[in-house]
Design an enzyme around this catalytic site. Structure first.
Site, PDB file in Angstrom:
ATOM      1  N   HIS A 254       0.838  -1.209   0.000  1.00  0.00           N
ATOM      2  CA  HIS A 254       0.000   0.000   0.000  1.00  0.00           C
ATOM      3  C   HIS A 254       0.866   1.248   0.000  1.00  0.00           C
ATOM      4  CE1 HIS A 254       1.205  -0.317   4.188  1.00  0.00           C
ATOM      5  NE2 HIS A 254       0.960   0.984   4.275  1.00  0.00           N
ATOM      6  N   ASP A 256       0.536   4.930   1.970  1.00  0.00           N
ATOM      7  CA  ASP A 256      -0.258   5.512   3.056  1.00  0.00           C
ATOM      8  C   ASP A 256      -1.123   6.633   2.483  1.00  0.00           C
ATOM      9  OD1 ASP A 256       2.524   5.268   5.408  1.00  0.00           O
ATOM     10  OD2 ASP A 256       1.000   3.817   4.805  1.00  0.00           O
ATOM     11  N   HIS A 310       4.741   0.192   0.028  1.00  0.00           N
ATOM     12  CA  HIS A 310       5.479  -0.551   1.048  1.00  0.00           C
ATOM     13  C   HIS A 310       4.571  -1.606   1.673  1.00  0.00           C
ATOM     14  CE1 HIS A 310       3.583   2.906   3.028  1.00  0.00           C
ATOM     15  NE2 HIS A 310       3.605   2.224   4.141  1.00  0.00           N
ATOM     16  N   ARG A 320       6.406  -8.875  16.147  1.00  0.00           N
ATOM     17  CA  ARG A 320       7.042  -7.632  15.701  1.00  0.00           C
ATOM     18  C   ARG A 320       6.094  -6.477  16.020  1.00  0.00           C
ATOM     19  NH1 ARG A 320       6.742  -4.562  10.802  1.00  0.00           N
ATOM     20  NH2 ARG A 320       8.426  -3.026  10.806  1.00  0.00           N
TER      21      ARG A 320
HETATM   22  C1  LIG Z   1      -5.799   6.308   7.024  1.00  0.00           C
HETATM   23  C2  LIG Z   1      -5.318   5.084   7.237  1.00  0.00           C
HETATM   24  C3  LIG Z   1      -5.897   3.839   6.677  1.00  0.00           C
HETATM   25  C4  LIG Z   1      -4.846   2.775   7.099  1.00  0.00           C
HETATM   26  C5  LIG Z   1      -4.319   3.327   8.394  1.00  0.00           C
HETATM   27  C6  LIG Z   1      -4.104   4.784   8.045  1.00  0.00           C
HETATM   28  C7  LIG Z   1      -2.852   4.887   7.129  1.00  0.00           C
HETATM   29  C8  LIG Z   1      -2.479   3.538   6.490  1.00  0.00           C
HETATM   30  C9  LIG Z   1      -3.708   2.739   6.036  1.00  0.00           C
HETATM   31  C10 LIG Z   1      -3.453   1.232   5.796  1.00  0.00           C
HETATM   32  C11 LIG Z   1      -2.448   0.681   6.827  1.00  0.00           C
HETATM   33  C12 LIG Z   1      -2.943   0.916   4.380  1.00  0.00           C
HETATM   34  C13 LIG Z   1      -2.956  -0.614   4.133  1.00  0.00           C
HETATM   35  C14 LIG Z   1      -4.379  -1.175   4.299  1.00  0.00           C
HETATM   36  C15 LIG Z   1      -4.980  -0.871   5.690  1.00  0.00           C
HETATM   37  C16 LIG Z   1      -6.452  -1.332   5.656  1.00  0.00           C
HETATM   38  C17 LIG Z   1      -4.299  -1.715   6.772  1.00  0.00           C
HETATM   39  O1  LIG Z   1      -3.667  -2.752   6.447  1.00  0.00           O
HETATM   40  O2  LIG Z   1      -4.409  -1.390   7.964  1.00  0.00           O
HETATM   41  C18 LIG Z   1      -4.892   0.657   5.928  1.00  0.00           C
HETATM   42  C19 LIG Z   1      -5.371   1.314   7.230  1.00  0.00           C
HETATM   43  C20 LIG Z   1      -6.878   1.210   7.447  1.00  0.00           C
HETATM   44  O3  LIG Z   1      -7.680   1.486   6.516  1.00  0.00           O
HETATM   45  O4  LIG Z   1      -7.252   0.842   8.589  1.00  0.00           O
HETATM   46  O1  LIG Z   2       4.739  -2.098  10.457  1.00  0.00           O
HETATM   47  C1  LIG Z   2       5.385  -1.599   9.511  1.00  0.00           C
HETATM   48  O2  LIG Z   2       6.617  -1.657   9.432  1.00  0.00           O
HETATM   49  C2  LIG Z   2       4.636  -0.864   8.403  1.00  0.00           C
HETATM   50  C3  LIG Z   2       3.199  -0.569   8.773  1.00  0.00           C
HETATM   51  C4  LIG Z   2       2.544   0.329   7.753  1.00  0.00           C
HETATM   52  O3  LIG Z   2       3.004   0.513   6.639  1.00  0.00           O
HETATM   53  C5  LIG Z   2       1.312   1.026   8.120  1.00  0.00           C
HETATM   54  O4  LIG Z   2       0.776   0.767   9.235  1.00  0.00           O
HETATM   55  O5  LIG Z   2       0.857   1.872   7.272  1.00  0.00           O
HETATM   56 FE   LIG Z   3       2.048   2.181   5.627  1.00  0.00          FE
END
Ligand SMILES: C=C1C[C@]23C[C@H]1CC[C@H]2[C@]1(C)CCC[C@@](C)(C(=O)O)[C@H]1[C@@H]3C(=O)O
Ligand SMILES: O=C(O)CCC(=O)C(=O)O
Ligand SMILES: [Fe+2]
Length: 386
Positions: A254, A256, A310, A320
């Site tokens: 993704h 951010d 990333h 972790r």
């Molecule tokens: C605004 C946000 C949505 C998420 C948390 C913050 C910034 C990063 C986003 C996220 C981590 C991007 C990957 C997918 C996601 C669903 C996750 O894996 O948590 C995303 C977060 C979210 O929507 O909860």
């Molecule tokens: O845990 C990590 O190293 C990355 C997490 C991340 O990319 C996120 O929470 O948006």
């Molecule tokens: Fe991220």
């Protein structure tokens, strides 16, 4: 007009046809599946919902990415030469892959270790305790375990606790109040530590915004003033060990959607960045913060700097943890690049939008990935036209 390759058109079509949600974000996701890592990690097989497609599975032994180390000390002491040097390094990193490390950042090391220690305490609680802070559908705050009930496939192997931060004077206890109200008085020590941690992150973010402004040749106040009253998101990421780490992902690929991410990872390692067609690891450095720009800053810079792809991989031995501070503008502020970054050679790339709208899109309509801003731009246009 933004061009969308066919795959994007299909995703947009899904949004339009299903009136708001796309395949990944579905209300009928299996609610029966409960992610209790203390149970799951001892089972031989991994539920199919956690197995990622072959082309997204972790790669064995990724090469390390040599990320620029920005010494923040000189900038903090007001040394203009050091500030110029730091700004140059930040600019180079943001033009390449959008990641850099910040050292001599001025954040108290005891505060950081306490923030990690309290994460261990919270995430080692029984699931029923953690679920007292359960994230509600469509909400970005609260406790989430692998997002069961939110997504139907490619579930991340992680638990998260997310909460709001506001730099506004009249919200100076917003984090403490969240912990007290949601989890009870016995969680006040956590609330105090994370309130202090977020205050430090907000201050560090504004300094980094000055360096970003300088690196783009505009006034150092331009972006820092924009984020002065930021309403940001603090997220605690906890990745339990997984018996089949080659099949799963802690956090999927993704960008951010936010403006700036200040991440502190523990000593385990697992953060990867997609650079020049391959996944590269950012190795742990507990004295440094990992900083990357997000989609909202990419729009603010009119595309000069790229929000970078990333992900996080897991392992079969040890949990972790990472603390991610997501800098976001006050929700109703219009995200629009400074005039200096728009001219005949650099026309506007993204429409004006508010962070509130982009946040709503990621929480209710679209699972943030590498195309979020493009798909969001079209969704926004369709909202305006309807
Ligand atoms: C605004 C946000 C949505 C998420 C948390 C913050 C910034 C990063 C986003 C996220 C981590 C991007 C990957 C997918 C996601 C669903 C996750 O894996 O948590 C995303 C977060 C979210 O929507 O909860
Ligand atoms: O845990 C990590 O190293 C990355 C997490 C991340 O990319 C996120 O929470 O948006
Ligand atoms: Fe991220």
């Amino acid at each position: 007009m933004l061009y969308y390759p066919p795959s994007h058109a299909m995703a947009i079509d899904c949004i339009v046809k299903s009136k708001s949600s796309v395949p990944e974000m579905c209300q009928e996701a299996s609610k029966s599946l409960v992610f209790d890592a203390s149970l799951l990690q001892h089972q031989n097989s991994i539920p199919a919902e956690f197995v990622w497609p072959d082309h997204e599975k972790p790669c064995p032994n990724p090469k390390e990415l040599p990320v620029p180390l920005v010494d923040f000390g000189g900038f903090l002491s007001g040394n203009p030469v050091a500030a110029a040097e730091a700004s140059k390094l930040v600019g180079e990193a943001c033009r390449e892959h959008g990641f850099f490390l910040v050292t001599n950042h001025g954040v108290d090391s005891d505060l950081i270790s306490n923030a990690h220690r309290y994460m261990d305490y919270f995430f080692e609680l029984p699931l029923s305790e953690k679920q007292r802070a359960q994230r509600k559908l469509g909400e970005h705050c609260g406790y989430a375990s692998s997002f069961t009930g939110r997504f139907s496939s490619k579930l991340p192997w992680k638990e998260t606790l997310s909460f709001r931060f506001s730099a506004e004077k009249n919200s100076s206890h917003i984090v403490q109040e969240y912990f007290e109200k949601t989890l009870g008085d016995e969680f006040l020590p956590l609330g105090e530590i994370y309130q202090e941690y977020c205050n430090a992150m907000s201050k560090l973010s504004l300094g980094i915004m000055e360096l970003l402004g300088m690196s783009l040749g505009i006034s150092k106040e331009s972006f820092s003033e924009f984020f002065q009253d930021n309403e940001s998101i603090m997220r605690l990421n906890y990745y339990p060990p997984c018996q089949k780490p080659e099949l799963t992902l802690g956090t999927g690929p993704h960008c951010d959607p936010t403006s700036l991410t200040i991440l502190h990872q523990d000593t385990v390692g697992g953060l990867e960045v997609f650079v020049d067609g391959e996944w590269r690891s950012i190795n742990p450095n507990v004295t440094a913060f990992v900083v990357n720009i997000g989609d909202t800053f990419m729009a603010l810079s009119n595309g000069r700097y790229k929000s970078c792809l990333h992900r996080a991989v897991v392992n079969n031995k040890t949990p972790r943890k990472s603390l991610a501070f997501f800098l976001c503008p006050k929700e109703d502020k219009v995200v629009s690049p400074p005039n200096e970054l728009v001219d005949s050679n650099n026309p506007r790339i993204y429409p004006d939008f508010t962070w509130a709208k982009l946040l709503e899109f990621t929480q209710k309509h679209y699972r943030a990935d590498m195309n979020t801003l493009q798909i969001f731009s079209t969704w926004l246009q369709q909202q305006k036209n309807s």
